[in-house]
Design an enzyme around this catalytic site. Structure first.
Site, PDB file in Angstrom:
ATOM      1  N   ASP A 188      30.386  47.180  40.187  1.00 55.32           N
ATOM      2  CA  ASP A 188      30.883  45.806  40.400  1.00 55.32           C
ATOM      3  C   ASP A 188      30.794  45.279  41.830  1.00 55.32           C
ATOM      4  O   ASP A 188      31.815  44.795  42.544  1.00 55.32           O
ATOM      5  CB  ASP A 188      32.488  45.890  40.085  1.00 55.32           C
ATOM      6  CG  ASP A 188      32.748  46.233  38.595  1.00 55.32           C
ATOM      7  OD1 ASP A 188      31.792  45.944  37.838  1.00 55.32           O
ATOM      8  OD2 ASP A 188      33.897  46.610  38.149  1.00 55.32           O
TER       9      ASP A 188
ATOM     10  N   ARG B  27      24.636  61.638  34.885  1.00 54.71           N
ATOM     11  CA  ARG B  27      24.484  60.190  35.077  1.00 54.71           C
ATOM     12  C   ARG B  27      23.131  59.850  35.380  1.00 54.71           C
ATOM     13  O   ARG B  27      22.501  58.918  34.981  1.00 54.71           O
ATOM     14  CB  ARG B  27      25.467  59.765  36.029  1.00 54.71           C
ATOM     15  CG  ARG B  27      26.071  58.403  35.833  1.00 54.71           C
ATOM     16  CD  ARG B  27      27.358  57.975  36.923  1.00 54.71           C
ATOM     17  NE  ARG B  27      28.435  58.499  36.173  1.00 54.71           N
ATOM     18  CZ  ARG B  27      29.231  58.245  35.446  1.00 54.71           C
ATOM     19  NH1 ARG B  27      28.787  57.000  34.518  1.00 54.71           N
ATOM     20  NH2 ARG B  27      30.334  58.681  34.716  1.00 54.71           N
TER      21      ARG B  27
ATOM     22  N   ASN C 220      25.335  41.351  35.594  1.00 53.79           N
ATOM     23  CA  ASN C 220      26.792  42.050  34.974  1.00 53.79           C
ATOM     24  C   ASN C 220      27.537  40.684  34.972  1.00 53.79           C
ATOM     25  O   ASN C 220      27.621  39.876  35.679  1.00 53.79           O
ATOM     26  CB  ASN C 220      27.191  43.205  35.802  1.00 53.79           C
ATOM     27  CG  ASN C 220      28.421  43.619  35.085  1.00 53.79           C
ATOM     28  OD1 ASN C 220      28.488  43.933  34.023  1.00 53.79           O
ATOM     29  ND2 ASN C 220      29.445  43.897  35.794  1.00 53.79           N
ATOM     30  N   THR C 221      28.603  40.951  33.877  1.00 48.45           N
ATOM     31  CA  THR C 221      29.500  39.863  33.986  1.00 48.45           C
ATOM     32  C   THR C 221      30.802  40.829  33.947  1.00 48.45           C
ATOM     33  O   THR C 221      30.987  41.843  33.319  1.00 48.45           O
ATOM     34  CB  THR C 221      29.698  39.045  32.764  1.00 48.45           C
ATOM     35  OG1 THR C 221      30.612  38.103  32.668  1.00 48.45           O
ATOM     36  CG2 THR C 221      29.666  39.762  31.655  1.00 48.45           C
ATOM     37  N   HIS C 222      31.774  40.443  35.006  1.00 46.15           N
ATOM     38  CA  HIS C 222      33.118  41.119  35.352  1.00 46.15           C
ATOM     39  C   HIS C 222      34.174  40.351  34.929  1.00 46.15           C
ATOM     40  O   HIS C 222      34.193  39.128  35.228  1.00 46.15           O
ATOM     41  CB  HIS C 222      33.060  41.710  36.693  1.00 46.15           C
ATOM     42  CG  HIS C 222      34.207  42.545  36.722  1.00 46.15           C
ATOM     43  ND1 HIS C 222      34.306  44.164  36.385  1.00 46.15           N
ATOM     44  CD2 HIS C 222      35.363  42.327  37.700  1.00 46.15           C
ATOM     45  CE1 HIS C 222      35.358  44.545  36.732  1.00 46.15           C
ATOM     46  NE2 HIS C 222      35.966  43.583  37.364  1.00 46.15           N
TER      47      HIS C 222
ATOM     48  N   LEU D 266      25.641  53.091  35.816  1.00 46.10           N
ATOM     49  CA  LEU D 266      24.208  53.230  36.165  1.00 46.10           C
ATOM     50  C   LEU D 266      23.852  53.660  37.324  1.00 46.10           C
ATOM     51  O   LEU D 266      24.434  53.238  38.513  1.00 46.10           O
ATOM     52  CB  LEU D 266      23.352  52.194  35.512  1.00 46.10           C
ATOM     53  CG  LEU D 266      23.633  51.861  34.160  1.00 46.10           C
ATOM     54  CD1 LEU D 266      22.894  50.528  33.810  1.00 46.10           C
ATOM     55  CD2 LEU D 266      22.911  53.032  33.260  1.00 46.10           C
TER      56      LEU D 266
HETATM   57  C1  GRF Z   1      33.390  41.167  28.973  1.00 49.47           C
HETATM   58  O1  GRF Z   1      34.727  40.877  29.245  1.00 49.47           O
HETATM   59  C2  GRF Z   1      32.762  41.706  30.282  1.00 49.47           C
HETATM   60  O2  GRF Z   1      33.027  41.140  31.293  1.00 49.47           O
HETATM   61  C3  GRF Z   1      33.459  43.041  30.370  1.00 49.47           C
HETATM   62  O3  GRF Z   1      33.350  43.515  28.866  1.00 49.47           O
HETATM   63  C4  GRF Z   1      33.544  42.356  27.922  1.00 49.47           C
HETATM   64  C5  GRF Z   1      32.491  42.579  26.831  1.00 49.47           C
HETATM   65  O4  GRF Z   1      33.048  41.713  25.785  1.00 49.47           O
HETATM   66  N1  GRF Z   1      32.588  43.959  30.973  1.00 49.47           N
HETATM   67  P1  GRF Z   1      32.125  41.782  24.404  1.00 49.47           P
HETATM   68  O5  GRF Z   1      32.006  43.364  23.974  1.00 49.47           O
HETATM   69  O6  GRF Z   1      30.961  40.928  24.384  1.00 49.47           O
HETATM   70  O7  GRF Z   1      33.096  41.219  23.461  1.00 49.47           O
END
Ligand code: GRF
Length: 183
Positions: A136, A56, A98-100, A84
């Site tokens: 996260d 990693r 990041n989006t979670h 990462l």
């Molecule tokens: C999103 O829901 C994001 O939060 C998660 O992976 C998904 C990505 O979606 N970590 P896409 O591949 O952009 O459609």
């Protein structure tokens, strides 16, 4: 931007007019193809293993090197499937977003939507945050709630969440670029 999957959030960011210097993926994926179609530079920094032999730190260092070559200011993860480690944070710490697909700190990890559904929560959502060294974690920049409906499957719930992410993530990135939301 870093992607591993379908890249629908990447598309939303591009459509919102956010300038994307380069899209990197850790595996061949639709996101990379979509970026190339949109005329954006792409790089496949492929993982050589998905088991315990995966190094990693070496991978994170390789990724940081490629990003530095492109002189990026901000690293935006959108469905990136590799955790990462320190070398990426040494290079870009505090500038990785990041989006979670859950309301952090609930339901961390790769199966956030499935876990929320299994727990039986009535409300979940999405979180845009600065990536900390642990998965996260990190300062939360934006969150929005999404209802869980009685007939939801993982796919229907994830799509409802992604519809919000496609609006909230570009808006948050724009605030950062305009200097309204300090990192
Ligand atoms: C999103 O829901 C994001 O939060 C998660 O992976 C998904 C990505 O979606 N970590 P896409 O591949 O952009 O459609």
């Amino acid at each position: 931007m870093l992607v591993s999957g379908t890249g629908s959030i990447l598309d939303a960011i591009v459509e919102a007019g956010i300038p994307v210097d380069v899209v990197l993926a850790d595996r061949p994926c639709l996101g990379l193809l979509r970026a190339a179609d949109a005329g954006i530079d792409t790089e496949l920094v492929e993982r050589d293993a998905f088991d315990a032999s995966f190094d990693r730190d070496a991978y994170s260092a390789r990724l940081a090197e490629v990003l530095q070559k492109h002189e990026v200011d901000l690293v935006v993860m959108a469905g990136f499937g590799t955790i990462l480690t320190q070398p990426m944070h040494d290079a870009f710490g505090g500038h990785i977003l990041n989006t979670h697909p859950a309301l952090l700190p609930s339901f961390k990890g790769w199966h956030a939507v499935r876990d929320a559904l299994a727990y039986g929560v009535k409300v979940t959502g999405c979180t845009v945050h600065v990536a900390g060294i642990d998965v996260d974690t990190g300062p939360i920049l934006a969150q929005e709630a999404v209802p869980v409906l009685p007939d939801d499957t993982e796919a229907t719930l994830h799509e409802r969440i992604k519809a919000v992410e496609r609006r909230l993530y570009p808006a948050t990135i724009r605030s950062i670029l305009e200097g309204n939301c300090l990192l």
